[in-house]
Design an enzyme around this catalytic site. Structure first.
Site, short mmCIF file in Angstrom:
data_model
loop_
_atom_site.label_atom_id
_atom_site.label_comp_id
_atom_site.label_asym_id
_atom_site.label_seq_id
_atom_site.Cartn_x
_atom_site.Cartn_y
_atom_site.Cartn_z
N CYS A 1 -1.32 -3.16 6.84
CA CYS A 1 -2.12 -1.70 7.49
C CYS A 1 -3.24 -1.38 7.81
O CYS A 1 -3.48 -0.76 9.00
CB CYS A 1 -2.36 -0.36 6.84
SG CYS A 1 -3.23 -0.51 5.23
N CYS B 1 0.58 -1.75 0.83
CA CYS B 1 -0.38 0.21 -0.45
C CYS B 1 0.97 1.16 -0.13
O CYS B 1 1.72 1.41 0.55
CB CYS B 1 -0.60 -0.03 1.31
SG CYS B 1 -0.33 0.80 2.78
N GLU B 2 0.06 2.34 -0.78
CA GLU B 2 1.60 3.48 -1.03
C GLU B 2 1.04 4.14 0.32
O GLU B 2 1.36 5.35 0.08
CB GLU B 2 0.94 3.88 -2.36
CG GLU B 2 -0.66 4.61 -2.36
CD GLU B 2 -0.42 5.52 -3.28
OE1 GLU B 2 -0.06 4.94 -4.64
OE2 GLU B 2 -1.59 6.03 -3.56
N HIS B 3 0.27 4.45 1.08
CA HIS B 3 0.27 4.77 2.39
C HIS B 3 0.78 4.59 3.56
O HIS B 3 1.23 5.20 3.83
CB HIS B 3 -1.18 5.20 2.91
CG HIS B 3 -2.47 5.74 1.62
ND1 HIS B 3 -2.82 4.59 1.58
CD2 HIS B 3 -1.88 6.97 0.67
CE1 HIS B 3 -4.12 6.05 0.55
NE2 HIS B 3 -3.49 6.22 0.22
N HIS B 4 1.51 3.72 3.66
CA HIS B 4 1.77 2.65 4.98
C HIS B 4 3.29 1.98 4.39
O HIS B 4 3.75 1.50 5.24
CB HIS B 4 1.00 1.93 5.94
CG HIS B 4 -0.10 2.53 6.03
ND1 HIS B 4 -1.66 2.30 5.41
CD2 HIS B 4 -0.29 3.60 7.26
CE1 HIS B 4 -1.72 3.27 6.16
NE2 HIS B 4 -1.73 3.97 7.07
N GLN C 1 -5.69 -0.41 -3.93
CA GLN C 1 -6.11 -1.34 -4.49
C GLN C 1 -7.42 -1.34 -5.31
O GLN C 1 -7.08 -1.86 -6.74
CB GLN C 1 -6.98 -2.19 -3.01
CG GLN C 1 -7.79 -3.86 -3.62
CD GLN C 1 -8.46 -4.13 -2.86
OE1 GLN C 1 -7.97 -4.33 -1.42
NE2 GLN C 1 -9.37 -5.13 -2.93
N HIS D 1 -5.64 -6.33 3.97
CA HIS D 1 -4.72 -5.56 4.17
C HIS D 1 -3.58 -5.18 5.44
O HIS D 1 -4.22 -4.72 6.29
CB HIS D 1 -4.80 -3.97 3.95
CG HIS D 1 -5.71 -3.78 2.85
ND1 HIS D 1 -5.32 -2.16 1.64
CD2 HIS D 1 -6.89 -4.40 1.93
CE1 HIS D 1 -5.87 -2.73 -0.08
NE2 HIS D 1 -6.44 -3.64 0.60
#
Ligand code: ZN
Length: 201
Positions: free
Chosen positions: A157, A86-89, A127, A155
Site C-alpha cells: 500500500c 494490511c487492514e486499511h487497504h 504490522q 507494504h
C-alpha cells in the site's frame, strides 16, 4: 489458553463468491467474459486462504508441543518469511520475522514459532499489532523470562499506491520480560541481525 478464534458462524463459500463477482462488476469489469469465468471462485478461495488465521487459535498450534527443558539459553528463530494483508487497504505486506525467547524450564517445538507467525499474519493486520500478538502468544504459551519479536516488512500500500516508496522497509519490535529490562540481551539479538545501528532503543 484463551481462544482467539473468529470463524464467522454464517460463513458460506457461495456468498463470498457472489460478493467477489459483484466486486468485479463494480470496478467496471464483466465477470462473464471468458478470462474471468472462474475468477470469482479463485478470488474467494484465495481470500479465504490469506485470512485463514481466523479459523484457528494459538491453542491449536501449541497443543502438546511444549516440552520441559533445563537449559535456559536463548532460543532465536530468525528470517521467518511471512505474508499478511494490511487492514486499511487489503493489500499485502510481507517480510521477515525474528523471534527470540529466554526459556524458563519450558521450550516449544521449533516449527511452532513460524506457525504462530502465520496464524496472526493470515488475518487483516497492522504490522505493529502482528508483532505484539506473536510476542504475547509465545509469552502466554511458555511463560519464558522474556520474548523479543522483530518484524521487517515492505507494504504494497506504500509501494503501488499512496506515497509510492518502493525501497522503504518498516521495522517493528515488541519485547517482554528480560528483553525489556536488560538492554544487553536485547542488543545481543539485534547484533545477530545487524540491526543495532539501525534501531532505536
Ligand atoms: Zn495499507
Amino acid at each position: 489458553m484463551k481462544s482467539d478464534r473468529f470463524l464467522p458462524r454464517d460463513y458460506e463459500q457461495e456468498t463470498l463468491v457472489n460478493l467477489c463477482k459483484s466486486l468485479l462488476t463494480q470496478i467496471g469489469e464483466d465477470p462473464n467474459r471468458t478470462g474471468l469465468t472462474d475468477t470469482p471462485e479463485r478470488f474467494a478461495k484465495s481470500l479465504r486462504f490469506l485470512t485463514s488465521g481466523y479459523q484457528y487459535s494459538t491453542g491449536d498450534i501449541v497443543g502438546r508441543a511444549v516440552f520441559p527443558e533445563t537449559s535456559s539459553g536463548m532460543v532465536f528463530v530468525q528470517d521467518i518469511e511471512f505474508y499478511s494483508l494490511c487492514e486499511h487497504h487489503i493489500l499485502p505486506f510481507f517480510g521477515r520475522a525474528h523471534v527470540a525467547y529466554l526459556p524458563d524450564k519450558k521450550v516449544i517445538g521449533l516449527s511452532k514459532i513460524p506457525r504462530i507467525v502465520e496464524l496472526y499474519a493470515r488475518r487483516l493486520q497492522v504490522q505493529e499489532r502482528l508483532t505484539a500478538q506473536v510476542a504475547h502468544a509465545v509469552q502466554e504459551a511458555l511463560n519464558p523470562r522474556g520474548v523479543l519479536v522483530i518484524l521487517e516488512a515492505s507494504h504494497l500500500c506504500m509501494m503501488m499506491r499512496g506515497i509510492q516508496k518502493q525501497q522503504s522497509k518498516t521495522m517493528t519490535q515488541f519485547h517482554t520480560g528480560l528483553f525489556e529490562t536488560d538492554t544487553n540481551i536485547r542488543d545481543e539479538v539485534r547484533g545477530l541481525l545487524g540491526l543495532n545501528s539501525r534501531l532505536h532503543p
